[in-house]
Design a protein around this motif. Structure first.
Motif, PDB file in Angstrom:
ATOM      1  N   THR A 128     121.045 -64.068  20.119  1.00 14.33           N
ATOM      2  CA  THR A 128     119.879 -64.198  20.996  1.00 14.33           C
ATOM      3  C   THR A 128     119.203 -65.558  20.871  1.00 14.33           C
ATOM      4  O   THR A 128     118.438 -65.957  21.757  1.00 14.33           O
ATOM      5  N   GLY A 129     119.434 -66.241  19.767  1.00  8.58           N
ATOM      6  CA  GLY A 129     118.749 -67.499  19.505  1.00  8.58           C
ATOM      7  C   GLY A 129     117.324 -67.322  19.021  1.00  8.58           C
ATOM      8  O   GLY A 129     116.589 -68.309  18.853  1.00  8.58           O
ATOM      9  N   ARG A 130     116.901 -66.090  18.742  1.00  7.91           N
ATOM     10  CA  ARG A 130     115.525 -65.819  18.322  1.00  7.91           C
ATOM     11  C   ARG A 130     115.422 -65.735  16.807  1.00  7.91           C
ATOM     12  O   ARG A 130     116.390 -65.360  16.124  1.00  7.91           O
ATOM     13  N   PRO A 131     114.254 -66.062  16.225  1.00 13.37           N
ATOM     14  CA  PRO A 131     114.049 -65.807  14.802  1.00 13.37           C
ATOM     15  C   PRO A 131     114.235 -64.324  14.503  1.00 13.37           C
ATOM     16  O   PRO A 131     113.791 -63.466  15.282  1.00 13.37           O
ATOM     17  N   ALA A 132     114.901 -64.032  13.392  1.00 13.69           N
ATOM     18  CA  ALA A 132     115.201 -62.636  13.066  1.00 13.69           C
ATOM     19  C   ALA A 132     115.298 -62.464  11.555  1.00 13.69           C
ATOM     20  O   ALA A 132     115.760 -63.361  10.853  1.00 13.69           O
ATOM     21  N   PHE A 133     114.861 -61.304  11.073  1.00 11.47           N
ATOM     22  CA  PHE A 133     115.060 -60.948   9.673  1.00 11.47           C
ATOM     23  C   PHE A 133     115.230 -59.447   9.555  1.00 11.47           C
ATOM     24  O   PHE A 133     114.955 -58.696  10.493  1.00 11.47           O
ATOM     25  N   GLY A 134     115.721 -59.022   8.395  1.00 13.00           N
ATOM     26  CA  GLY A 134     115.984 -57.618   8.170  1.00 13.00           C
ATOM     27  C   GLY A 134     115.092 -57.032   7.103  1.00 13.00           C
ATOM     28  O   GLY A 134     114.759 -57.707   6.120  1.00 13.00           O
ATOM     29  N   VAL A 135     114.708 -55.778   7.289  1.00  8.56           N
ATOM     30  CA  VAL A 135     113.989 -55.008   6.275  1.00  8.56           C
ATOM     31  C   VAL A 135     114.761 -53.708   6.107  1.00  8.56           C
ATOM     32  O   VAL A 135     114.710 -52.830   6.972  1.00  8.56           O
ATOM     33  N   GLY A 136     115.493 -53.604   5.009  1.00 10.32           N
ATOM     34  CA  GLY A 136     116.320 -52.434   4.765  1.00 10.32           C
ATOM     35  C   GLY A 136     115.622 -51.417   3.890  1.00 10.32           C
ATOM     36  O   GLY A 136     114.871 -51.767   2.977  1.00 10.32           O
ATOM     37  N   LYS A 137     115.896 -50.151   4.158  1.00  7.17           N
ATOM     38  CA  LYS A 137     115.325 -49.077   3.332  1.00  7.17           C
ATOM     39  C   LYS A 137     116.050 -48.959   2.000  1.00  7.17           C
ATOM     40  O   LYS A 137     115.465 -48.531   1.000  1.00  7.17           O
ATOM     41  N   THR A 138     117.343 -49.298   1.993  1.00  8.20           N
ATOM     42  CA  THR A 138     118.151 -49.162   0.788  1.00  8.20           C
ATOM     43  C   THR A 138     118.915 -50.452   0.539  1.00  8.20           C
ATOM     44  O   THR A 138     119.121 -51.268   1.441  1.00  8.20           O
ATOM     45  N   ARG A 139     119.367 -50.622  -0.682  1.00  8.75           N
ATOM     46  CA  ARG A 139     120.133 -51.812  -1.063  1.00  8.75           C
ATOM     47  C   ARG A 139     121.569 -51.668  -0.583  1.00  8.75           C
ATOM     48  O   ARG A 139     122.173 -50.615  -0.701  1.00  8.75           O
ATOM     49  N   PHE A 140     122.109 -52.741  -0.037  1.00 14.57           N
ATOM     50  CA  PHE A 140     123.498 -52.752   0.424  1.00 14.57           C
ATOM     51  C   PHE A 140     124.376 -53.541  -0.543  1.00 14.57           C
ATOM     52  O   PHE A 140     125.476 -53.116  -0.887  1.00 14.57           O
ATOM     53  N   VAL A 141     123.890 -54.699  -0.977  1.00 12.42           N
ATOM     54  CA  VAL A 141     124.618 -55.514  -1.956  1.00 12.42           C
ATOM     55  C   VAL A 141     123.636 -56.002  -3.005  1.00 12.42           C
ATOM     56  O   VAL A 141     122.425 -55.982  -2.815  1.00 12.42           O
ATOM     57  N   PRO A 156     113.838 -61.008  -6.981  1.00 14.72           N
ATOM     58  CA  PRO A 156     114.981 -61.530  -6.234  1.00 14.72           C
ATOM     59  C   PRO A 156     116.121 -60.514  -6.176  1.00 14.72           C
ATOM     60  O   PRO A 156     116.382 -59.797  -7.144  1.00 14.72           O
ATOM     61  N   LEU A 157     116.777 -60.468  -5.044  1.00 17.41           N
ATOM     62  CA  LEU A 157     117.998 -59.684  -4.878  1.00 17.41           C
ATOM     63  C   LEU A 157     119.164 -60.655  -5.017  1.00 17.41           C
ATOM     64  O   LEU A 157     119.292 -61.598  -4.222  1.00 17.41           O
ATOM     65  N   ILE A 158     119.997 -60.446  -6.043  1.00 15.29           N
ATOM     66  CA  ILE A 158     121.049 -61.397  -6.385  1.00 15.29           C
ATOM     67  C   ILE A 158     122.414 -60.767  -6.150  1.00 15.29           C
ATOM     68  O   ILE A 158     122.684 -59.652  -6.597  1.00 15.29           O
ATOM     69  N   ASP A 159     123.267 -61.504  -5.453  1.00 14.94           N
ATOM     70  CA  ASP A 159     124.637 -61.057  -5.221  1.00 14.94           C
ATOM     71  C   ASP A 159     125.577 -62.229  -5.477  1.00 14.94           C
ATOM     72  O   ASP A 159     125.415 -63.298  -4.876  1.00 14.94           O
ATOM     73  N   ALA A 160     126.533 -62.034  -6.368  1.00 16.91           N
ATOM     74  CA  ALA A 160     127.498 -63.089  -6.724  1.00 16.91           C
ATOM     75  C   ALA A 160     126.792 -64.383  -7.101  1.00 16.91           C
ATOM     76  O   ALA A 160     127.211 -65.482  -6.718  1.00 16.91           O
ATOM     77  N   GLY A 161     125.703 -64.255  -7.857  1.00 16.25           N
ATOM     78  CA  GLY A 161     124.973 -65.416  -8.329  1.00 16.25           C
ATOM     79  C   GLY A 161     124.078 -66.079  -7.308  1.00 16.25           C
ATOM     80  O   GLY A 161     123.467 -67.114  -7.581  1.00 16.25           O
ATOM     81  N   GLU A 162     123.946 -65.492  -6.131  1.00 23.13           N
ATOM     82  CA  GLU A 162     123.177 -66.090  -5.039  1.00 23.13           C
ATOM     83  C   GLU A 162     122.004 -65.186  -4.686  1.00 23.13           C
ATOM     84  O   GLU A 162     122.150 -63.960  -4.614  1.00 23.13           O
TER      85      GLU A 162
END
Length: 219
Positions: A128-141, A156-162
């Motif tokens: 869409t080209g619009r600013p976007a972010f996610g708010v999840g109820k549960t952890r995925f990674v 912080p939510l850390i995955d593979a050191g990132e």
């Protein structure tokens, strides 16, 4: 990208994610407190039917400006990490019905907090080209420490050191949510907006309103 050339196999979808994720831009050019926020959610019915809902709220008072729905059959199989390919066609159709361009999109899901760093919020933002972010109820990674119990605390939510997101407490003593940047907004800004959208409840008002509307659209 239209549903006519939408991927129909897992291999094709993975290739699309790989191609599009390079277009994610986390340069923050979203207004600090945008005039409106648009929430998106889907509800699943029987026989692979999906009802998508988009709801635009005034950011200051969280009053509904406009809302749209679209019902459709899923065009992609149920596959973790590839939910966007099921949910985006009806969501994009619902967005197309809005009278006003969204200032920022708030997804019930994840952005960078995804195995390939291209969750629904990234995909939606790029298309869409619009600013976007996610708010999840549960952890995925990823993994994280527990944030402190007070509203506004995060870890912080850390995955593979990132660092791929933040675990954010939106109300005192309640379960946190998982915030991740998607496109044209950075993580700190996404967290500030999430807190602005959660004055009383754990989940953003955008998600609550879109969830209500998508469920009603199935009835």
């Amino acid at each position: 990208m239209h549903t006519g050339d939408w991927p129909s196999t897992i291999e094709d979808a993975l290739a699309v994610q790989e191609r599009l994720r390079g277009r994610v831009d986390l340069t923050d050019d979203c207004a600090e407190l945008p005039p409106t926020v648009t929430g998106l959610d889907v509800a699943y019915g029987t026989s692979d039917e999906i009802a998508a809902a988009v709801v635009t709220l005034e950011t200051a008072g969280l009053t509904v400006v406009e809302e749209r729905t679209h019902r459709a059959k899923a065009v992609f199989p149920y596959e973790p990490g590839l939910f966007a390919f099921r949910e985006l066609p009806p969501l994009l159709a619902a967005l197309d019905q809005l009278d006003h361009q969204p200032d920022v999109l708030v997804c019930d899901g994840h952005g960078l907090a995804h195995p390939r760093r291209f969750g629904l919020a990234c995909h939606l933002g790029v298309l869409t080209g619009r600013p976007a972010f996610g708010v999840g109820k549960t952890r995925f990674v990823g993994t994280h420490a527990a944030p402190e119990a007070s509203r506004g605390s995060s870890a912080p939510l850390i995955d593979a050191g990132e660092e791929v997101g933040a675990v954010l407490r939106t109300q005192d003593g309640v379960k946190p949510v998982y915030v991740s940047a998607g496109h044209r907004i950075d993580l700190a800004h996404a967290c500030r907006l999430t807190l602005a959208l959660t004055p009383r409840y754990r989940l953003p008002e955008t998600t609550r309103q879109a969830d209500r509307l998508s469920r009603a659209a199935l009835r």
